[in-house]
Structure formats: structure tokens, C-alpha cells
Write an enzyme that holds these catalytic residues in place. Structure first.
Site, PDB file in Angstrom:
ATOM      1  N   ASP A 114       0.842  -1.203   0.000  1.00  0.00           N
ATOM      2  CA  ASP A 114       0.000   0.000   0.000  1.00  0.00           C
ATOM      3  C   ASP A 114       0.878   1.254   0.000  1.00  0.00           C
ATOM      4  O   ASP A 114       2.015   1.218   0.465  1.00  0.00           O
ATOM      5  CB  ASP A 114      -0.828   0.111   1.294  1.00  0.00           C
ATOM      6  CG  ASP A 114      -1.705  -1.078   1.521  1.00  0.00           C
ATOM      7  OD1 ASP A 114      -2.025  -1.781   0.569  1.00  0.00           O
ATOM      8  OD2 ASP A 114      -2.069  -1.271   2.706  1.00  0.00           O
TER       9      ASP A 114
HETATM   10  N1  URA Z   1      -1.194  -5.851   4.034  1.00  0.00           N
HETATM   11  C1  URA Z   1      -1.632  -4.583   4.015  1.00  0.00           C
HETATM   12  O1  URA Z   1      -2.626  -4.259   4.641  1.00  0.00           O
HETATM   13  N2  URA Z   1      -0.941  -3.695   3.299  1.00  0.00           N
HETATM   14  C2  URA Z   1       0.177  -4.000   2.595  1.00  0.00           C
HETATM   15  O2  URA Z   1       0.770  -3.129   1.965  1.00  0.00           O
HETATM   16  C3  URA Z   1       0.605  -5.321   2.624  1.00  0.00           C
HETATM   17  C4  URA Z   1      -0.084  -6.231   3.361  1.00  0.00           C
END
Ligand code: URA
Length: 245
Positions: A114
């Protein structure tokens, strides 16, 4: 059986690495800007074997050739950069040299983090490797360090390990995941899947909120301490194998 070494015309090879068009490469060759094994390479229609050692034998405008096809990069993803070209904001690809955006095959991230997640992110132009790493059949473990808004209650470990947890909006339970408590508001979570916002949604399902998320490990590959946020380097073949260790 030994693998056949691919060959390519020099202008085609350099074009596929983003250096420029055939005409531009022809001009560069004539001007002495392409050197192979210490000698000017003026005929860019020449076919050469494309071996991984080419960057140590070939110079373009006085600089070592970029890595040839089959590269894998380890990036310490900084906060605020996106992996998806569909999202707003600066992209992780902006960290790489500009001409790498014109490479064919293109460079992609292996899975995604993310915008607000930091840490270990791999990029490659090797589609087979990409699929091997993200394939659910391989169960490659991913370890995240989560900083939480509220103290852990003590029930999260069993919930995540149960194999029964169904995330909101989904109907298939998550595979068991391992929680290691570091402090009341910090934990390491090992997951083998890569569902959308998985870690954040898992803690949300446990009544908590992830304030910071950092990926530390992928398979047997650990993000090295000396790779600062925003820095990247190429992985060696042994390090690539570590992913599946
Ligand atoms: N889980 C999440 O919530 N975000 C990420 O970037 C990776 C795994």
C-alpha cells in the site's frame, strides 16, 4: 542440459533497454559511444550474445551497460509511494533510472505494498519469477511489522492462526497466519497470502487499527538494515533463491 544463450542485434538490445531508437543507436555507435570489450562498436546491426556479464564488458556513453533482462531489484519502499499506476501520487517506478521505464519486457513490482506501507519490495522484468513468488501454491511467507493504535488484547494470535477468519466483504477464510507480539502495540505478522490490504484488515477484524506497516521479510529474504528508505539494489542469484528457502 545447458541453457542456450540468446543473441540480439546491438541496436535492438539497447532499444529494449530504453537507450533509444535504432536510428539513435546507429548514431551513437558511429560517434564511438558504444564500447564492447574495450573496442568501439560502430556497426549496431551486429548480433551479440546477451550474457549477464555484458554490463562489465560494455559501455554506453562511458557508463556500464544497465543489467540485461532477468533483473530483480530489492527496494526499501518509502512511505507515500504507490505500486499501482492506477493510483494517484508518485510511483515506486519513479525511483528507477528514467530509461528503465522504457524497458521491454517491462519492470513490475512483485506483488504490491500500500501507499502507506514501507519496506521490502521486489521489482523484476522476469514474468516467470514474478508468478512463482506470488503464486498461492508456493506459500511464500511475508513478515510485516505492524504498529497498532490500541494495545493487543491477547486474543489476536489465536484468531489469526485459526484459519477461520473471514475478512469483511469476503467469503473465503484466510490461511492461518502467525502473530508474534513485540510490545503491547507492536507485532510481527507472518502471512502466506496477498489479499487486498490484508494485514490492515486482519487487525481491523480484531478491533484494532494499524498505524504503521513495514514489510521485513519475504520467504528467506530479509530487508537489510543498510538499505535506507528509497534505496534499491540488484539481487544476486543466491538471494533470489532465498525467496523460496
Ligand atoms: N497488508 C496490508 O494491509 N498492506 C500491505 O501493503 C501489505 C499487506
Amino acid at each position: 542440459m545447458s541453457k542456450k544463450i540468446p543473441t540480439s542485434r546491438v541496436d535492438k538490445l539497447l532499444g529494449s533497454m530504453g537507450y533509444g531508437s535504432r536510428a539513435e543507436m546507429a548514431r551513437l555507435g558511429k560517434a564511438g559511444g558504444i564500447v564492447l570489450d574495450g573496442a568501439d562498436l560502430t556497426d549496431v546491426s551486429k548480433r551479440i550474445p546477451v550474457t549477464p556479464d555484458l554490463p562489465s564488458r560494455m559501455e554506453i556513453d562511458g557508463e556500464p551497460l544497465d543489467p540485461v533482462q532477468g533483473l530483480v531489484m530489492l527496494l526499501n519502499k518509502p512511505l507515500g509511494m504507490t505500486c499501482s499506476r492506477k493510483e494517484d501520487g508518485s510511483l515506486v517506478y519513479d525511483i528507477l533510472p528514467d530509461r528503465w521505464k522504457r524497458r521491454d519486457p517491462a519492470i513490475s513490482t512483485i506483488g504490491r505494498l500500500d501507499k502507506q506501507t514501507t519496506g521490502l519490495l521486489l521489482l523484476t522484468d522476469d514474468g516467470d519469477l514474478l508468478h512463482r513468488v506470488i503464486s498461492p501454491k508456493r506459500h511464500v511467507a511475508k513478515v510485516y511489522r505492524a504498529t497498532l493504535a490500541r494495545p493487543l488484547t491477547g486474543t489476536e494470535g489465536a484468531l489469526f492462526a485459526s484459519g477461520d477468519l473471514v475478512l469483511e466483504g469476503e467469503d473465503k477464510p484466510l490461511a492461518p497466519a502467525i502473530l508474534e507480539v513485540v510490545s503491547p502495540t507492536e507485532a510481527l505478522l507472518t502471512v502466506t497470502e496477498g489479499r487486498y490490504h490484508q494485514v490492515r484488515r486482519m487487525f481491523a477484524a480484531a478491533g484494532n487499527h494499524v498505524e504503521a506497516l513495514h514489510r521485513e521479510r519475504l520467504g528467506g529474504l530479509v530487508l537489510p538494515d543498510d538499505l535506507a528508505p528509497g534505496e534499491w539494489r540488484l539481487l544476486t542469484p543466491d538471494e533470489i533463491e532465498l525467496i523460496f528457502a
